[in-house]
Design a protein around this motif. Structure first.
Motif, PDB file in Angstrom:
ATOM      1  N   ILE A 141      31.598  34.360  44.250  1.00  0.00           N
ATOM      2  CA  ILE A 141      32.663  35.322  43.965  1.00  0.00           C
ATOM      3  C   ILE A 141      33.556  34.853  42.826  1.00  0.00           C
ATOM      4  CG2 ILE A 141      34.713  36.447  44.899  1.00  0.00           C
ATOM      5  CD1 ILE A 141      32.083  37.622  45.871  1.00  0.00           C
ATOM      6  N   PHE A 142      34.063  33.636  42.919  1.00  0.00           N
ATOM      7  CA  PHE A 142      35.068  33.192  41.963  1.00  0.00           C
ATOM      8  C   PHE A 142      34.479  32.775  40.625  1.00  0.00           C
ATOM      9  CE2 PHE A 142      37.190  32.538  46.086  1.00  0.00           C
ATOM     10  CZ  PHE A 142      38.309  33.325  45.868  1.00  0.00           C
ATOM     11  N   SER A 143      33.173  32.514  40.579  1.00  0.00           N
ATOM     12  CA  SER A 143      32.557  32.257  39.278  1.00  0.00           C
ATOM     13  C   SER A 143      32.190  33.542  38.561  1.00  0.00           C
ATOM     14  CB  SER A 143      31.295  31.401  39.450  1.00  0.00           C
ATOM     15  OG  SER A 143      30.314  32.089  40.215  1.00  0.00           O
ATOM     16  N   SER A 144      32.364  34.681  39.218  1.00  0.00           N
ATOM     17  CA  SER A 144      32.047  35.968  38.608  1.00  0.00           C
ATOM     18  C   SER A 144      33.286  36.776  38.249  1.00  0.00           C
ATOM     19  CB  SER A 144      31.171  36.803  39.556  1.00  0.00           C
ATOM     20  OG  SER A 144      29.971  36.132  39.865  1.00  0.00           O
ATOM     21  N   MET A 145      34.465  36.262  38.598  1.00  0.00           N
ATOM     22  CA  MET A 145      35.700  37.002  38.348  1.00  0.00           C
ATOM     23  C   MET A 145      36.516  36.332  37.264  1.00  0.00           C
ATOM     24  SD  MET A 145      37.479  38.722  41.678  1.00  0.00           S
ATOM     25  CE  MET A 145      37.382  37.310  42.750  1.00  0.00           C
ATOM     26  N   ASP A 146      36.968  37.135  36.326  1.00  0.00           N
ATOM     27  CA  ASP A 146      37.875  36.661  35.301  1.00  0.00           C
ATOM     28  C   ASP A 146      39.241  36.371  35.928  1.00  0.00           C
ATOM     29  OD1 ASP A 146      40.044  37.562  33.006  1.00  0.00           O
ATOM     30  OD2 ASP A 146      38.281  36.542  32.182  1.00  0.00           O
ATOM     31  N   PRO A 147      39.955  35.333  35.468  1.00  0.00           N
ATOM     32  CA  PRO A 147      41.267  35.014  36.055  1.00  0.00           C
ATOM     33  C   PRO A 147      42.245  36.183  36.038  1.00  0.00           C
ATOM     34  CG  PRO A 147      40.542  33.241  34.636  1.00  0.00           C
ATOM     35  CD  PRO A 147      39.549  34.355  34.467  1.00  0.00           C
ATOM     36  N   GLU A 148      42.217  36.984  34.988  1.00  0.00           N
ATOM     37  CA  GLU A 148      43.138  38.129  34.909  1.00  0.00           C
ATOM     38  C   GLU A 148      42.806  39.168  35.970  1.00  0.00           C
ATOM     39  OE1 GLU A 148      46.513  39.810  33.398  1.00  0.00           O
ATOM     40  OE2 GLU A 148      45.585  37.916  32.779  1.00  0.00           O
ATOM     41  N   ARG A 149      41.521  39.422  36.186  1.00  0.00           N
ATOM     42  CA  ARG A 149      41.113  40.384  37.208  1.00  0.00           C
ATOM     43  C   ARG A 149      41.433  39.867  38.602  1.00  0.00           C
ATOM     44  NH1 ARG A 149      37.403  44.290  36.053  1.00  0.00           N
ATOM     45  NH2 ARG A 149      36.282  43.919  38.006  1.00  0.00           N
ATOM     46  N   LEU A 150      41.263  38.581  38.818  1.00  0.00           N
ATOM     47  CA  LEU A 150      41.615  37.996  40.112  1.00  0.00           C
ATOM     48  C   LEU A 150      43.109  38.105  40.376  1.00  0.00           C
ATOM     49  CD1 LEU A 150      40.991  36.336  42.641  1.00  0.00           C
ATOM     50  CD2 LEU A 150      41.138  34.268  41.236  1.00  0.00           C
ATOM     51  N   SER A 151      43.906  37.820  39.366  1.00  0.00           N
ATOM     52  CA  SER A 151      45.355  37.923  39.519  1.00  0.00           C
ATOM     53  C   SER A 151      45.788  39.358  39.793  1.00  0.00           C
ATOM     54  CB  SER A 151      46.036  37.401  38.255  1.00  0.00           C
ATOM     55  OG  SER A 151      47.432  37.614  38.304  1.00  0.00           O
ATOM     56  N   ASP A 152      45.236  40.311  39.056  1.00  0.00           N
ATOM     57  CA  ASP A 152      45.598  41.714  39.269  1.00  0.00           C
ATOM     58  C   ASP A 152      45.124  42.215  40.626  1.00  0.00           C
ATOM     59  OD1 ASP A 152      46.734  41.721  36.785  1.00  0.00           O
ATOM     60  OD2 ASP A 152      45.010  42.622  35.779  1.00  0.00           O
ATOM     61  N   ALA A 153      43.979  41.734  41.094  1.00  0.00           N
ATOM     62  CA  ALA A 153      43.489  42.144  42.418  1.00  0.00           C
ATOM     63  C   ALA A 153      44.420  41.642  43.515  1.00  0.00           C
ATOM     64  CB  ALA A 153      42.073  41.619  42.626  1.00  0.00           C
ATOM     65  N   LEU A 154      44.867  40.414  43.410  1.00  0.00           N
ATOM     66  CA  LEU A 154      45.813  39.887  44.399  1.00  0.00           C
ATOM     67  C   LEU A 154      47.130  40.646  44.355  1.00  0.00           C
ATOM     68  CD1 LEU A 154      45.224  36.046  43.908  1.00  0.00           C
ATOM     69  CD2 LEU A 154      44.418  37.471  45.796  1.00  0.00           C
TER      70      LEU A 154
END
Length: 286
Positions: A141-154
């Protein structure tokens, strides 16, 4: 007459495998960057990050309450397949494999010492399966998500704005910290002297390099604190606190997040597969 590439030869003149040339600090930095920033062209990268976080939450919590090995093995096959298509870093997979081998050997030795044998080791392997499922799900999961997308999802799921921004900021600071830590290590090595004799199992050189690695953390923490203060002041000048509490800014920031048909299909197929595993696990136990 062909020219010989002496860069891959040792002191004896024999060819040295190219694998050992990759074991350097620069290659480790590249692998860490690949893990931190992920791949944007993989299958999981196309899905909505909120759906991926919910999917990961199940695979991070559910294995602790599952004791059927058939169900755990089925979940392991699923997350292993997703890890393969996610093009995870070789370094991370190598560390995971080394931990798995050591954990398996530890369980086997403990079982043999206490007279349990292989059946006892097989019974104790349930915990290893659980940890492996959780670890592979995290890598996929986390190797497929860009940091910006992860931050916005949270942020979209209700996490505080400061926490969500902190996750993205941490990812952005990672390459800078690694580069600065490497420069500090080089400076300590230039000003210091490596022991001439390695000693038994090279304990002198290992102790020397370990001391340098610890000493380099102190200036790194000081420089990071200075840089963080400067960043906070720059963000506040631009109105960061006000923007994070404004509903209009939040709506604009998260407008690109949309749950599509492919996201629902992936979620449905995963739920169907897990349901099938539980159905098989209720009839077959080993």
């Amino acid at each position: 007459m062909e020219a010989v590439d002496w860069s891959h030869t040792g002191k004896s003149g024999k060819a040295r495998p190219a694998f050992w040339d990759k074991l350097n600090t620069e290659q480790l930095k590249i692998e860490l960057m690949r893990t931190a920033y992920g791949h944007t062209r993989t299958l999981l990268a196309r899905f909505d990050p909120r759906m991926l976080i919910v999917w990961y939450a199940f695979f991070a919590v559910a294995p602790w309450f599952i004791h059927n090995k058939l169900v755990l093995l089925g979940m392991l096959l699923l997350v292993a397949g997703l890890t393969c298509i996610s093009k995870a870093s070789v370094l991370v997979l190598f560390i995971l494999a080394a931990g798995l081998v050591s954990d398996t050997a530890y369980l086997l030795i403990v079982a043999l010492l206490f007279g349990g044998g292989l059946p006892a080791a097989w019974a104790l392997s349930t915990l290893t399966l659980k940890l492996l499922v959780i670890a592979l799900a995290s890598i996929a999961i986390f190797s497929s998500m860009d940091p910006e997308r992860l931050s916005d999802a949270l942020y979209s799921l209700g996490m505080p704005a400061q926490f969500s921004f902190g996750v993205s900021y941490g990812y952005r600071m990672l390459p800078i910290l690694i580069e600065e830590y490497t420069n500090l290590l080089y400076s300590f090595r230039l000003r210091g002297r490596t022991p001439d004799r390695g000693g038994f199992l090279w304990w002198r050189k290992l102790t020397h390099h370990g001391k340098i690695a610890v000493m380099a953390f102190y200036p790194l923490i000081l420089n990071t604190a200075k840089r963080t203060r400067t960043t906070v002041e720059a963000l506040e000048v631009k109105g960061f606190t006000y923007a994070m509490t404004d509903p209009k800014v939040k709506q604009i920031k998260l407008s690109y997040l949309r749950i599509k048909l492919a996201d629902c299909l992936f979620f449905f197929l995963s739920a169907l597969y897990i349901g099938l595993l539980f159905w098989l696990g209720s009839r077959i136990s080993f």
